[in-house]
Design an enzyme around this catalytic site. Structure first.
Site, short mmCIF file in Angstrom:
data_model
loop_
_atom_site.label_atom_id
_atom_site.label_comp_id
_atom_site.label_asym_id
_atom_site.label_seq_id
_atom_site.Cartn_x
_atom_site.Cartn_y
_atom_site.Cartn_z
N GLY A 249 -51.98 -33.44 -14.42
CA GLY A 249 -53.42 -33.61 -14.27
C GLY A 249 -53.91 -33.08 -12.93
O GLY A 249 -54.96 -32.42 -12.85
N ASP A 250 -53.15 -33.35 -11.88
CA ASP A 250 -53.52 -32.85 -10.54
C ASP A 250 -53.51 -31.32 -10.54
O ASP A 250 -54.34 -30.68 -9.89
CB ASP A 250 -52.54 -33.36 -9.48
CG ASP A 250 -52.35 -34.87 -9.56
OD1 ASP A 250 -53.32 -35.56 -9.90
OD2 ASP A 250 -51.23 -35.34 -9.29
#
Lengths: 306, 306
Positions: A249-250
């Site tokens: 996600g990052d």
């Protein structure tokens, strides 16, 4: 400039035991890695793979904090952390048939140190982008992110917030440049079951209407959807073997933010977002440049038609 | 000067989970400690509690090695480690109903770095005492301790070796100033069962005859026996609650060596040996000065009469 904020960073000490871990026993490891950990730091690391400058902000302390700064500087990430007294935490990740994690609480942050971080935000300029990501260490006031957001918007900078629940919802009225819930987080936000792309579209659009300027909803192997006021897109990468969902996600946030800052092209930003997220999911640690470029060739993006 | 040698030191990262550890899950800790670890380092730390100078030798590397040096210097222990490229290992000790340990292998030591440590031994002088304690990291030759012992005796210094098995037996012909097997180790050395003080006396005396100048056999709650060419002694402390057996043996070595160096009084050295060992066994970490002084009042020593 892109700034990333990690309030509670860590060293991730990843150990591979020679035999399955036995509780109550002495276990030996012959392989291990140490990574700088934390969501904002992950974003900075991926930006660095894309050769995009960023500055990492947050709180670090002690010899573990020194390691973290050194690792980021070695990767050409600028750092402007506030130094605290206690050591930055070490999180132990035991790899085996299943992954066992042992996470520390992180240093206590005094009001003086909080103020020192806040004061760094007074130097922000129009065009700057600030990525706020991850949990808060104990001792920070509940509205700490909101304090930062007020300053960011006062200065004409934009922000991206990667967090969950009330924290995320409260940020919407300040028009975050991007939010990136995954499907599970979206279900939690709306206390509902989301089992189709149509349902994702309904709630993604609602987040836009509530104030978000862009919304990416990641859906694991089903790719991701991007919501903008100009249109909705679905994108995916060629399927690969999922090695590690941590940091995916990052990586999406980094790909989107960095590419948009450089190209102002929203579809190109989404393409990089998907490539970075998938490449990390296919890697042991965060993705490196070569992996991202390989996956980039496999990305397909389609406008959503209702 | 007393020198302690720790070939494979560590940071001991002791974590106290909030709930019993669940494999395959995310576990949280709110309390932890970090200690400089390794048998020779333990000896130096106890010597420092007794206000006796020592210099710690061995191999350290990276940011974890820097932490180790800093911790020792903060405790007034001199350090003259050889610096290696890889990080000093982090051993994780999970405290709970039972203790789970996850130990790393330690850095690889190149022949150049081995030679660098050996060369430090050429500065030894008559009257110096060198404590050799603990395991060797991978990559060191099997006879590394023997190489060091040859140099130590050439220089007219004495040595204490706290290791087991063949390594210990081979050292005897070089007349170690002290060896300190516990009862289990004595059983292993002689491949026998030792279930009485009379049996301990038989094997302790044999170690003297094979070359050791002093032998201490520690026997847990049954105290310890000291063998010298002038006499045999049994000593014990007032029983207390066993909190931690790790480092108790190292504490005994420190108490004996440091006190003998200062007083040349073998009974006084044995008294401090028992006090330091017991005080550590009654503490969470190694004993501190106050604990040692308290236990010292409870020590009884009797000559062994056959």
């Amino acid at each position: 400039m892109i700034y990333t904020v990690t309030l509670n960073p860590s060293i991730d000490y990843v150990v591979y035991p020679d035999e399955p871990i036995q509780l109550g026993q002495l276990n030996r490891i012959s392989k291990h890695h140490k990574y700088p950990g934390g969501k904002g730091i992950n974003v900075s690391r991926i930006l660095s793979e894309l050769a995009i400058e960023s500055t990492a902000l947050g709180f670090v302390g002690g010899f573990t904090g020194d390691f973290l700064k050194q690792q980021l500087q070695d990767r050409a990430v600028s750092t402007a952390f506030v130094e605290v007294e206690e050591d930055t935490r070490i999180n132990v990740k035991i790899k085996g048939e299943s992954e066992t994690e042992i996470n520390g609480a992180g240093p206590h942050i005094t009001p003086e140190k909080q103020a020192e971080l806040v004061s760094k935000f007074r130097q922000l300029k129009q065009g700057d982008i600030v990525v706020l990501a991850g949990s808060k260490p104990s001792g920070l006031p509940g509205d700490f992110y909101q304090q930062l957001i007020r300053l960011i918007t006062e200065k004409g900078a934009s922000f991206i917030i990667d967090t969950t629940g009330d924290e995320l919802m409260q940020s919407l009225e300040h028009q975050p440049f991007l939010i990136k819930p995954n499907r599970d987080e979206l279900e939690e936000l709306y206390e509902t079951v989301i089992d189709s792309k149509e349902a994702v579209v309904q709630y993604g659009r609602d987040l836009l209407n509530k104030g978000a300027r862009h919304v990416i909803v990641s859906m694991g192997k089903d790719g991701a959807m991007l919501f903008t006021h100009e249109g909705i897109y679905h994108g995916s990468a060629k399927p690969g073997r999922l090695v590690n969902s941590v940091g995916a996600g990052d990586s999406m946030v980094a790909g989107f933010t960095g590419t948009f800052e450089q190209t102002k092209d929203i579809k190109e930003a989404f393409r990089y977002s998907l490539a970075c997220g998938s490449a990390t999911a296919f890697s042991e640690d965060l993705a490196v440049k070569e992996d991202i470029e390989k996956v980039l060739q496999t990305i397909t993006i389609k406008q959503w038609e209702e």
